[in-house]
Design a protein around this motif. Structure first.
Motif, PDB file in Angstrom:
ATOM      1  N   ARG A  67       3.016   9.785  -2.679  1.00 28.25           N
ATOM      2  CA  ARG A  67       3.063  10.062  -1.240  1.00 28.25           C
ATOM      3  C   ARG A  67       3.653   8.873  -0.504  1.00 28.25           C
ATOM      4  N   LYS A  68       4.528   9.152   0.471  1.00 27.04           N
ATOM      5  CA  LYS A  68       5.179   8.088   1.247  1.00 27.04           C
ATOM      6  C   LYS A  68       5.242   8.494   2.719  1.00 27.04           C
ATOM      7  N   ASP A  69       4.102   8.555   3.357  1.00 32.95           N
ATOM      8  CA  ASP A  69       4.082   8.890   4.778  1.00 32.95           C
ATOM      9  C   ASP A  69       2.857   8.285   5.441  1.00 32.95           C
ATOM     10  N   THR A  70       2.802   8.401   6.755  1.00 31.81           N
ATOM     11  CA  THR A  70       1.673   7.882   7.515  1.00 31.81           C
ATOM     12  C   THR A  70       0.808   9.049   7.954  1.00 31.81           C
ATOM     13  N   VAL A  71      -0.493   8.904   7.743  1.00 32.90           N
ATOM     14  CA  VAL A  71      -1.437   9.971   8.056  1.00 32.90           C
ATOM     15  C   VAL A  71      -2.481   9.438   9.035  1.00 32.90           C
ATOM     16  N   SER A  72      -2.824  10.276  10.018  1.00 31.57           N
ATOM     17  CA  SER A  72      -3.900   9.948  10.964  1.00 31.57           C
ATOM     18  C   SER A  72      -5.174  10.637  10.509  1.00 31.57           C
ATOM     19  N   TYR A  73      -6.173   9.840  10.189  1.00 33.64           N
ATOM     20  CA  TYR A  73      -7.492  10.362   9.837  1.00 33.64           C
ATOM     21  C   TYR A  73      -8.349  10.204  11.082  1.00 33.64           C
ATOM     22  N   LYS A  74      -8.751  11.327  11.668  1.00 34.94           N
ATOM     23  CA  LYS A  74      -9.382  11.292  12.984  1.00 34.94           C
ATOM     24  C   LYS A  74     -10.892  11.188  12.918  1.00 34.94           C
ATOM     25  N   VAL A  75     -11.395  10.334  13.818  1.00 32.07           N
ATOM     26  CA  VAL A  75     -12.832  10.223  14.061  1.00 32.07           C
ATOM     27  C   VAL A  75     -13.089  10.990  15.352  1.00 32.07           C
ATOM     28  N   TYR A  76     -14.098  11.832  15.341  1.00 34.47           N
ATOM     29  CA  TYR A  76     -14.394  12.700  16.476  1.00 34.47           C
ATOM     30  C   TYR A  76     -15.709  12.300  17.138  1.00 34.47           C
ATOM     31  N   LEU A  77     -15.731  12.392  18.468  1.00 36.13           N
ATOM     32  CA  LEU A  77     -16.947  12.229  19.256  1.00 36.13           C
ATOM     33  C   LEU A  77     -17.340  13.607  19.755  1.00 36.13           C
ATOM     34  N   SER A  78     -18.517  14.034  19.399  1.00 37.95           N
ATOM     35  CA  SER A  78     -19.028  15.311  19.875  1.00 37.95           C
ATOM     36  C   SER A  78     -20.125  15.009  20.890  1.00 37.95           C
ATOM     37  N   SER A  79     -19.778  15.159  22.168  1.00 38.48           N
ATOM     38  CA  SER A  79     -20.738  14.870  23.238  1.00 38.48           C
ATOM     39  C   SER A  79     -20.213  15.451  24.542  1.00 38.48           C
ATOM     40  N   SER A  80     -21.037  15.357  25.559  1.00 36.43           N
ATOM     41  CA  SER A  80     -20.569  15.689  26.900  1.00 36.43           C
ATOM     42  C   SER A  80     -19.677  14.543  27.373  1.00 36.43           C
TER      43      SER A  80
ATOM     44  N   TRP B 146       0.813   5.616   3.415  1.00 39.04           N
ATOM     45  CA  TRP B 146       0.713   5.687   1.963  1.00 39.04           C
ATOM     46  C   TRP B 146       2.028   5.260   1.342  1.00 39.04           C
ATOM     47  N   LYS B 147       1.933   4.516   0.232  1.00 38.04           N
ATOM     48  CA  LYS B 147       3.109   4.053  -0.504  1.00 38.04           C
ATOM     49  C   LYS B 147       3.080   4.643  -1.910  1.00 38.04           C
ATOM     50  N   GLU B 148       4.256   4.925  -2.413  1.00 42.67           N
ATOM     51  CA  GLU B 148       4.353   5.425  -3.781  1.00 42.67           C
ATOM     52  C   GLU B 148       3.994   4.294  -4.734  1.00 42.67           C
ATOM     53  N   SER B 149       3.141   4.585  -5.706  1.00 44.34           N
ATOM     54  CA  SER B 149       2.724   3.550  -6.653  1.00 44.34           C
ATOM     55  C   SER B 149       2.238   4.194  -7.948  1.00 44.34           C
ATOM     56  N   VAL B 150       2.203   3.388  -8.979  1.00 44.09           N
ATOM     57  CA  VAL B 150       1.676   3.817 -10.272  1.00 44.09           C
ATOM     58  C   VAL B 150       0.212   3.394 -10.318  1.00 44.09           C
ATOM     59  N   LEU B 151      -0.656   4.338 -10.666  1.00 47.74           N
ATOM     60  CA  LEU B 151      -2.099   4.071 -10.667  1.00 47.74           C
ATOM     61  C   LEU B 151      -2.639   3.938 -12.076  1.00 47.74           C
ATOM     62  N   ASP B 152      -3.688   3.151 -12.197  1.00 46.71           N
ATOM     63  CA  ASP B 152      -4.424   3.043 -13.452  1.00 46.71           C
ATOM     64  C   ASP B 152      -5.557   4.064 -13.374  1.00 46.71           C
TER      65      ASP B 152
END
Length: 155
Positions: free
Chosen positions: A51-64, A112-118
């Motif tokens: 994978r070679k891209d940028t991803v937004s992992y969102k944190v949500y606030l559930s409130s008034s 994310w960067k392309e890489s070889v994993l162990d």
């Protein structure tokens, strides 16, 4: 003909009684503010090693609506098989997200960067919510604290 009217009248009276009794119940809205993190409604996801891209992992606030900013601290736990700048780059810097008035989601961005994993190593990255300035619940309300952390497995 008289029996037909009786058969129609009895269900109508029962329906009316049900409607009247349900209207008299007072409902208390659920108002328990909390923070949670997920990706596509999942708290455990996989990303491919190429994978070679940028991803937004969102944190949500559930409130008034909140009228003061809320700071949320989090940590990123990197398994021993991953290395920053080789496998990924944390674009969002610092351990704090600020939720200004009227904002109910904030991203933690990872490139994310392309890489070889162990495969024998721990190729995970965990984003865990730690605390906040309003002492709101972390994760979904309940004893399991679901969605308090997001587990990302690089494969």
């Amino acid at each position: 003909m008289k029996h037909t009217k009786t058969y129609l009248l009895v269900p109508a009276i029962l329906l009316l009684l049900v409607l009247v009794s349900s209207c008299s119940k007072e409902t208390v809205p659920y108002d328990h503010p909390f923070f949670h993190i997920n990706f596509d409604s999942r708290s455990r996801i996989e990303v491919l090693s190429n994978r070679k891209d940028t991803v937004s992992y969102k944190v949500y606030l559930s409130s008034s609506l909140q009228f003061e900013p809320i700071d949320l601290t989090y940590e990123v736990i990197v398994g021993d098989g991953l290395q920053e700048n080789r496998d990924f780059v944390l674009i969002t810097k610092g351990p704090t997200l600020t939720f200004p008035q009227g904002i109910f989601e904030r991203p933690i961005k990872i490139a994310w960067k392309e890489s070889v994993l162990d495969p024998a190593k721990n190729n995970t990255l965990t984003i865990r919510l730690l605390s906040n300035t309003r002492n709101f619940t972390l994760g979904m309300p309940g004893p399991d604290q679901l969605e308090r952390e997001l587990l990302i497995i690089k494969k």
